[in-house]
Design a protein around this motif. Structure first.
Motif, PDB file in Angstrom:
ATOM      1  N   LEU A  65      37.246  30.972   0.812  1.00  0.00           N
ATOM      2  CA  LEU A  65      36.107  30.071   1.001  1.00  0.00           C
ATOM      3  C   LEU A  65      34.904  30.829   1.561  1.00  0.00           C
ATOM      4  CD1 LEU A  65      34.987  27.211   0.878  1.00  0.00           C
ATOM      5  CD2 LEU A  65      35.993  26.802   3.137  1.00  0.00           C
ATOM      6  N   SER A  66      35.127  31.653   2.552  1.00  0.00           N
ATOM      7  CA  SER A  66      34.047  32.441   3.152  1.00  0.00           C
ATOM      8  C   SER A  66      33.413  33.375   2.128  1.00  0.00           C
ATOM      9  CB  SER A  66      34.608  33.246   4.326  1.00  0.00           C
ATOM     10  OG  SER A  66      33.659  34.161   4.813  1.00  0.00           O
ATOM     11  N   THR A  67      34.240  34.029   1.342  1.00  0.00           N
ATOM     12  CA  THR A  67      33.743  34.966   0.338  1.00  0.00           C
ATOM     13  C   THR A  67      32.933  34.241  -0.725  1.00  0.00           C
ATOM     14  OG1 THR A  67      35.648  36.405   0.725  1.00  0.00           O
ATOM     15  CG2 THR A  67      34.433  36.741  -1.330  1.00  0.00           C
ATOM     16  N   LEU A  68      33.435  33.129  -1.207  1.00  0.00           N
ATOM     17  CA  LEU A  68      32.719  32.362  -2.226  1.00  0.00           C
ATOM     18  C   LEU A  68      31.406  31.806  -1.662  1.00  0.00           C
ATOM     19  CD1 LEU A  68      32.768  31.514  -5.137  1.00  0.00           C
ATOM     20  CD2 LEU A  68      34.110  29.516  -4.490  1.00  0.00           C
ATOM     21  N   ALA A  69      31.420  31.358  -0.424  1.00  0.00           N
ATOM     22  CA  ALA A  69      30.191  30.852   0.208  1.00  0.00           C
ATOM     23  C   ALA A  69      29.158  31.968   0.320  1.00  0.00           C
ATOM     24  CB  ALA A  69      30.510  30.277   1.589  1.00  0.00           C
ATOM     25  N   ARG A  70      29.601  33.150   0.679  1.00  0.00           N
ATOM     26  CA  ARG A  70      28.711  34.306   0.824  1.00  0.00           C
ATOM     27  C   ARG A  70      28.136  34.751  -0.533  1.00  0.00           C
ATOM     28  NH1 ARG A  70      32.075  36.788   3.863  1.00  0.00           N
ATOM     29  NH2 ARG A  70      33.024  38.082   2.274  1.00  0.00           N
TER      30      ARG A  70
ATOM     31  N   GLU B 207      28.227  32.353  -6.222  1.00  0.00           N
ATOM     32  CA  GLU B 207      29.060  32.143  -7.395  1.00  0.00           C
ATOM     33  C   GLU B 207      29.728  33.474  -7.694  1.00  0.00           C
ATOM     34  OE1 GLU B 207      26.325  32.817 -11.289  1.00  0.00           O
ATOM     35  OE2 GLU B 207      26.136  30.865 -10.326  1.00  0.00           O
ATOM     36  N   ALA B 208      30.905  33.406  -8.295  1.00  0.00           N
ATOM     37  CA  ALA B 208      31.645  34.641  -8.545  1.00  0.00           C
ATOM     38  C   ALA B 208      32.675  34.440  -9.642  1.00  0.00           C
ATOM     39  CB  ALA B 208      32.348  35.099  -7.269  1.00  0.00           C
TER      40      ALA B 208
ATOM     41  N   THR C 260      36.428  35.560 -11.345  1.00  0.00           N
ATOM     42  CA  THR C 260      37.746  35.864 -10.786  1.00  0.00           C
ATOM     43  C   THR C 260      37.805  37.326 -10.366  1.00  0.00           C
ATOM     44  OG1 THR C 260      38.800  34.185 -12.158  1.00  0.00           O
ATOM     45  CG2 THR C 260      40.229  35.885 -11.245  1.00  0.00           C
ATOM     46  N   SER C 261      37.335  38.217 -11.223  1.00  0.00           N
ATOM     47  CA  SER C 261      37.361  39.656 -10.911  1.00  0.00           C
ATOM     48  C   SER C 261      36.590  39.977  -9.637  1.00  0.00           C
ATOM     49  CB  SER C 261      36.778  40.470 -12.067  1.00  0.00           C
ATOM     50  OG  SER C 261      37.523  40.306 -13.224  1.00  0.00           O
ATOM     51  N   GLU C 262      35.433  39.361  -9.484  1.00  0.00           N
ATOM     52  CA  GLU C 262      34.623  39.608  -8.280  1.00  0.00           C
ATOM     53  C   GLU C 262      35.331  39.102  -7.022  1.00  0.00           C
ATOM     54  OE1 GLU C 262      30.217  39.383 -10.392  1.00  0.00           O
ATOM     55  OE2 GLU C 262      31.150  37.533  -9.647  1.00  0.00           O
ATOM     56  N   LEU C 263      35.945  37.925  -7.114  1.00  0.00           N
ATOM     57  CA  LEU C 263      36.666  37.389  -5.956  1.00  0.00           C
ATOM     58  C   LEU C 263      37.897  38.226  -5.628  1.00  0.00           C
ATOM     59  CD1 LEU C 263      36.380  33.541  -6.507  1.00  0.00           C
ATOM     60  CD2 LEU C 263      35.409  34.869  -4.626  1.00  0.00           C
ATOM     61  N   VAL C 264      38.598  38.680  -6.649  1.00  0.00           N
ATOM     62  CA  VAL C 264      39.776  39.532  -6.433  1.00  0.00           C
ATOM     63  C   VAL C 264      39.355  40.819  -5.727  1.00  0.00           C
ATOM     64  CG1 VAL C 264      41.479  40.978  -7.641  1.00  0.00           C
ATOM     65  CG2 VAL C 264      41.185  38.583  -8.284  1.00  0.00           C
ATOM     66  N   LYS C 265      38.282  41.415  -6.199  1.00  0.00           N
ATOM     67  CA  LYS C 265      37.794  42.667  -5.594  1.00  0.00           C
ATOM     68  C   LYS C 265      37.341  42.449  -4.148  1.00  0.00           C
ATOM     69  CE  LYS C 265      34.573  46.439  -6.350  1.00  0.00           C
ATOM     70  NZ  LYS C 265      33.523  46.989  -7.198  1.00  0.00           N
TER      71      LYS C 265
ATOM     72  N   GLY D 265      34.719  40.224 -22.692  1.00  0.00           N
ATOM     73  CA  GLY D 265      34.606  40.631 -21.299  1.00  0.00           C
ATOM     74  C   GLY D 265      33.889  39.634 -20.401  1.00  0.00           C
ATOM     75  N   GLU D 266      33.354  38.574 -20.964  1.00  0.00           N
ATOM     76  CA  GLU D 266      32.650  37.582 -20.164  1.00  0.00           C
ATOM     77  C   GLU D 266      33.656  36.638 -19.498  1.00  0.00           C
ATOM     78  OE1 GLU D 266      28.586  35.015 -20.696  1.00  0.00           O
ATOM     79  OE2 GLU D 266      29.852  35.358 -22.425  1.00  0.00           O
ATOM     80  N   GLU D 267      33.487  36.421 -18.216  1.00  0.00           N
ATOM     81  CA  GLU D 267      34.434  35.608 -17.455  1.00  0.00           C
ATOM     82  C   GLU D 267      33.813  34.282 -17.021  1.00  0.00           C
ATOM     83  OE1 GLU D 267      36.938  37.477 -14.374  1.00  0.00           O
ATOM     84  OE2 GLU D 267      35.730  39.255 -14.763  1.00  0.00           O
ATOM     85  N   ALA D 268      34.685  33.362 -16.717  1.00  0.00           N
ATOM     86  CA  ALA D 268      34.258  32.093 -16.132  1.00  0.00           C
ATOM     87  C   ALA D 268      33.763  32.363 -14.706  1.00  0.00           C
ATOM     88  CB  ALA D 268      35.412  31.110 -16.117  1.00  0.00           C
ATOM     89  N   THR D 269      32.944  31.462 -14.196  1.00  0.00           N
ATOM     90  CA  THR D 269      32.358  31.613 -12.869  1.00  0.00           C
ATOM     91  C   THR D 269      32.773  30.462 -11.963  1.00  0.00           C
ATOM     92  OG1 THR D 269      30.436  32.675 -13.870  1.00  0.00           O
ATOM     93  CG2 THR D 269      30.163  31.857 -11.644  1.00  0.00           C
ATOM     94  N   TYR D 270      33.158  30.798 -10.723  1.00  0.00           N
ATOM     95  CA  TYR D 270      33.478  29.799  -9.707  1.00  0.00           C
ATOM     96  C   TYR D 270      32.234  29.534  -8.867  1.00  0.00           C
ATOM     97  CZ  TYR D 270      38.444  30.644 -10.612  1.00  0.00           C
ATOM     98  OH  TYR D 270      39.671  30.752 -11.197  1.00  0.00           O
ATOM     99  N   VAL D 271      31.988  28.248  -8.578  1.00  0.00           N
ATOM    100  CA  VAL D 271      30.874  27.854  -7.735  1.00  0.00           C
ATOM    101  C   VAL D 271      31.385  26.824  -6.734  1.00  0.00           C
ATOM    102  CG1 VAL D 271      28.592  26.755  -7.673  1.00  0.00           C
ATOM    103  CG2 VAL D 271      29.217  28.211  -9.603  1.00  0.00           C
ATOM    104  N   LEU D 272      31.060  27.023  -5.473  1.00  0.00           N
ATOM    105  CA  LEU D 272      31.441  26.078  -4.425  1.00  0.00           C
ATOM    106  C   LEU D 272      30.547  24.855  -4.534  1.00  0.00           C
ATOM    107  CD1 LEU D 272      33.077  25.428  -1.904  1.00  0.00           C
ATOM    108  CD2 LEU D 272      31.465  26.795  -0.583  1.00  0.00           C
ATOM    109  N   ALA D 273      31.122  23.721  -4.921  1.00  0.00           N
ATOM    110  CA  ALA D 273      30.343  22.515  -5.187  1.00  0.00           C
ATOM    111  C   ALA D 273      30.340  21.528  -4.014  1.00  0.00           C
ATOM    112  CB  ALA D 273      30.873  21.820  -6.437  1.00  0.00           C
ATOM    113  N   ASP D 274      31.423  21.486  -3.231  1.00  0.00           N
ATOM    114  CA  ASP D 274      31.523  20.519  -2.141  1.00  0.00           C
ATOM    115  C   ASP D 274      32.449  21.078  -1.067  1.00  0.00           C
ATOM    116  OD1 ASP D 274      32.162  18.308  -0.458  1.00  0.00           O
ATOM    117  OD2 ASP D 274      31.837  16.909  -2.103  1.00  0.00           O
ATOM    118  N   TRP D 275      32.012  21.012   0.168  1.00  0.00           N
ATOM    119  CA  TRP D 275      32.783  21.536   1.295  1.00  0.00           C
ATOM    120  C   TRP D 275      33.895  20.585   1.737  1.00  0.00           C
ATOM    121  CZ3 TRP D 275      32.403  26.204   3.906  1.00  0.00           C
ATOM    122  CH2 TRP D 275      31.400  27.067   3.433  1.00  0.00           C
ATOM    123  N   GLY D 276      34.015  19.445   1.126  1.00  0.00           N
ATOM    124  CA  GLY D 276      35.074  18.512   1.489  1.00  0.00           C
ATOM    125  C   GLY D 276      34.976  18.097   2.946  1.00  0.00           C
TER     126      GLY D 276
END
Length: 117
Positions: free
Chosen positions: A21-26, A29-30, A32-37, A72-83
């Motif tokens: 969560l912290s990494t995605l917030a920082r 958007e990212a 999967t590869s970027e989040l894994v790294k 090589g194009e990947e899907a992107t994760y975006v934090l939409a709601d902090w719940g």
């Protein structure tokens, strides 16, 4: 109940979720590869952590897939709601969370150990 003095005192399962969560917030958007790294967590475990963030804290992370997928194009994760998590309080405490061996997958710990020797 005493206050935890650092994120290292959190149970491993919560540290892993909070690291994602912290990494995605920082990052904003990212892929999967970027989040894994950035986290050192495997893609499978990363998906599990994102699902657990939703189940445990109602955090919504949207996955956006490219319309016309290029090689090589990947899907992107975006934090939409902090719940149920208070964004301001979370970021004040965990915004600069970094991976440590306790949150890494066993395989990644081995890779890190092998690179040192």
């Amino acid at each position: 109940m005493s206050k935890l003095s650092s994120e290292r005192e959190l149970p491993k399962t919560i540290r892993r979720k909070f690291l994602v969560l912290s990494t995605l917030a920082r990052m904003g958007e990212a892929t999967t590869s970027e989040l894994v790294k950035a986290t050192g967590i495997s893609p499978t475990s990363l998906r599990r952590q994102l699902a657990a963030l939703h189940t445990d804290y109602q955090v919504t992370v949207k996955l956006t897939r490219p319309l016309a997928r290029q090689k090589g194009e990947e899907a992107t994760y975006v934090l939409a709601d902090w719940g149920i998590i208070d964004k301001r309080a979370f970021l004040k405490r965990f915004a600069n969370m970094k991976p440590d061996d306790s949150v890494l997958d066993v395989r990644q710990q081995r890779v890190n150990r092998d690179n040192v020797t």
